[in-house]
Write a protein that holds these residues in place. Structure first.
Motif, PDB file in Angstrom:
ATOM      1  N   TYR A  75     -62.103   1.327-116.653  1.00 28.17           N
ATOM      2  CA  TYR A  75     -61.657   0.235-117.883  1.00 28.17           C
ATOM      3  C   TYR A  75     -60.609   0.901-118.796  1.00 28.17           C
ATOM      4  CZ  TYR A  75     -61.834  -2.515-121.799  1.00 28.17           C
ATOM      5  OH  TYR A  75     -61.323  -3.606-122.929  1.00 28.17           O
ATOM      6  N   ASN A  76     -60.532   2.150-119.108  1.00 31.74           N
ATOM      7  CA  ASN A  76     -59.342   2.693-119.968  1.00 31.74           C
ATOM      8  C   ASN A  76     -58.102   2.706-119.310  1.00 31.74           C
ATOM      9  OD1 ASN A  76     -61.597   3.060-121.737  1.00 31.74           O
ATOM     10  ND2 ASN A  76     -61.489   5.323-121.618  1.00 31.74           N
ATOM     11  N   HIS A  77     -57.955   2.982-118.172  1.00 30.85           N
ATOM     12  CA  HIS A  77     -56.677   3.055-117.256  1.00 30.85           C
ATOM     13  C   HIS A  77     -56.433   1.501-117.086  1.00 30.85           C
ATOM     14  CE1 HIS A  77     -57.719   7.348-116.949  1.00 30.85           C
ATOM     15  NE2 HIS A  77     -56.479   7.533-116.864  1.00 30.85           N
ATOM     16  N   ASN A  78     -57.232   0.688-116.735  1.00 32.59           N
ATOM     17  CA  ASN A  78     -56.841  -0.540-116.709  1.00 32.59           C
ATOM     18  C   ASN A  78     -55.869  -1.293-117.673  1.00 32.59           C
ATOM     19  OD1 ASN A  78     -58.184  -0.609-114.082  1.00 32.59           O
ATOM     20  ND2 ASN A  78     -59.810  -1.859-114.539  1.00 32.59           N
ATOM     21  N   LEU A  79     -56.768  -0.887-118.831  1.00 32.27           N
ATOM     22  CA  LEU A  79     -56.030  -1.508-120.204  1.00 32.27           C
ATOM     23  C   LEU A  79     -54.644  -0.653-120.552  1.00 32.27           C
ATOM     24  CD1 LEU A  79     -56.184  -2.954-122.829  1.00 32.27           C
ATOM     25  CD2 LEU A  79     -57.457  -1.148-123.890  1.00 32.27           C
ATOM     26  N   PHE A  80     -54.798   0.513-120.168  1.00 31.16           N
ATOM     27  CA  PHE A  80     -53.429   1.429-120.293  1.00 31.16           C
ATOM     28  C   PHE A  80     -52.267   0.790-119.560  1.00 31.16           C
ATOM     29  CE2 PHE A  80     -50.856   5.455-119.702  1.00 31.16           C
ATOM     30  CZ  PHE A  80     -50.549   5.455-121.092  1.00 31.16           C
ATOM     31  N   TRP A  81     -52.471   0.619-118.604  1.00 28.49           N
ATOM     32  CA  TRP A  81     -51.374   0.187-117.593  1.00 28.49           C
ATOM     33  C   TRP A  81     -50.796  -1.353-117.898  1.00 28.49           C
ATOM     34  CZ3 TRP A  81     -50.349   4.458-116.038  1.00 28.49           C
ATOM     35  CH2 TRP A  81     -51.284   5.248-115.111  1.00 28.49           C
ATOM     36  N   LYS A  82     -51.581  -2.122-118.480  1.00 30.26           N
ATOM     37  CA  LYS A  82     -51.095  -3.313-118.936  1.00 30.26           C
ATOM     38  C   LYS A  82     -50.604  -3.561-120.252  1.00 30.26           C
ATOM     39  CE  LYS A  82     -53.839  -7.058-117.925  1.00 30.26           C
ATOM     40  NZ  LYS A  82     -54.762  -8.198-117.973  1.00 30.26           N
ATOM     41  N   ILE A  83     -50.624  -2.529-121.013  1.00 27.94           N
ATOM     42  CA  ILE A  83     -50.155  -2.510-122.160  1.00 27.94           C
ATOM     43  C   ILE A  83     -48.726  -1.502-122.406  1.00 27.94           C
ATOM     44  CG2 ILE A  83     -52.078  -3.226-123.831  1.00 27.94           C
ATOM     45  CD1 ILE A  83     -50.776   0.552-123.990  1.00 27.94           C
ATOM     46  N   LEU A  84     -48.480  -1.492-121.324  1.00 27.65           N
ATOM     47  CA  LEU A  84     -47.191  -0.738-121.048  1.00 27.65           C
ATOM     48  C   LEU A  84     -46.130  -1.668-120.558  1.00 27.65           C
ATOM     49  CD1 LEU A  84     -48.173   2.819-119.651  1.00 27.65           C
ATOM     50  CD2 LEU A  84     -47.581   2.269-121.868  1.00 27.65           C
ATOM     51  N   ILE A  85     -44.837  -1.494-121.197  1.00 22.95           N
ATOM     52  CA  ILE A  85     -43.817  -2.218-120.272  1.00 22.95           C
ATOM     53  C   ILE A  85     -42.536  -1.371-120.241  1.00 22.95           C
ATOM     54  CG2 ILE A  85     -43.074  -3.099-122.680  1.00 22.95           C
ATOM     55  CD1 ILE A  85     -42.347  -5.675-121.192  1.00 22.95           C
TER      56      ILE A  85
END
Length: 205
Positions: A75-85
């Motif tokens: 879960y944590n990594h799923n969120l992390f990748w999405k909030i990066l740009i």
């Protein structure tokens, strides 16, 4: 339900010079994939096999630590990748979201300073979160290892909308022991539109 690595909307090198290409590749293809594979193997013959990742997290306190650690890692990594740009596509937070930050932390600078300070002082591995608590207020908190605010009994319970990975594998190749430099770089690659979307979705739950 079988969990998979999320498809990234960018390449590993898109975060240079803030996060190096090799770190991104190892982080995604090695560390995150290991959590995904481990979790799938653990739940394959249990009543958790058809649960969502959030449902698994909410009952992880009654499961073995290995379930908690690997479900958190997914879960944590799923969120992390999405909030990066990538910095080339960076857009500052909207006036709407800045006002929300101001209401909770007095100013964007105050929020960033508090988030950065907590991240810098964290001993060992973990995550720093911006989350929505049960009163629908924004809160900055920190968890150890792969714990997160969704888990029962977490250091701070709520719905995370932004998270910073403080494990050394997220930054060590480039920054070594300079965690403060890694944290400073984080502010240059946040997808604020995604964070705002997370906020809007969370306040409806």
């Amino acid at each position: 339900m079988s969990f998979k690595l999320p498809k990234l909307s960018y390449s590993y090198k898109d975060f240079e010079p803030y996060i190096d290409e090799k770190t991104m590749e190892i982080h995604y293809k090695k560390h995150h994939l290991t959590y995904v594979n481990n979790l799938n193997n653990i739940i394959s013959d249990t009543d958790m096999k058809d649960l969502s990742i959030e449902e698994i997290l909410r009952r992880s306190h009654i499961e073995s630590p290995v379930v908690k650690n690997n479900a958190g890692g997914v879960y944590n990594h799923n969120l992390f990748w999405k909030i990066l740009i990538p910095s080339s596509k960076f857009i500052p937070p909207s006036k709407y979201f800045i006002n929300i930050i101001n209401e909770n932390f007095s100013s964007m600078n105050s929020f960033k300073n508090k988030f950065s300070d907590i991240s810098l002082k964290k001993f060992g591995s973990g995550w720093t979160w911006l989350c929505i608590n049960n009163n629908k207020e924004l809160n900055i908190c920190i968890t150890s290892n792969q714990d997160n605010p969704i888990m029962y009994g977490s250091e701070c319970e709520g719905i995370p909308i932004l998270g910073l990975d403080l494990w050394e594998h997220a930054y060590y190749l480039k920054y070594q022991n300079r965690r403060s430099d890694y944290i400073s770089s984080f502010w240059k690659i946040i997808n604020w539109k995604e964070v705002e979307n997370n906020y809007n979705n969370s306040i409806l739950e």
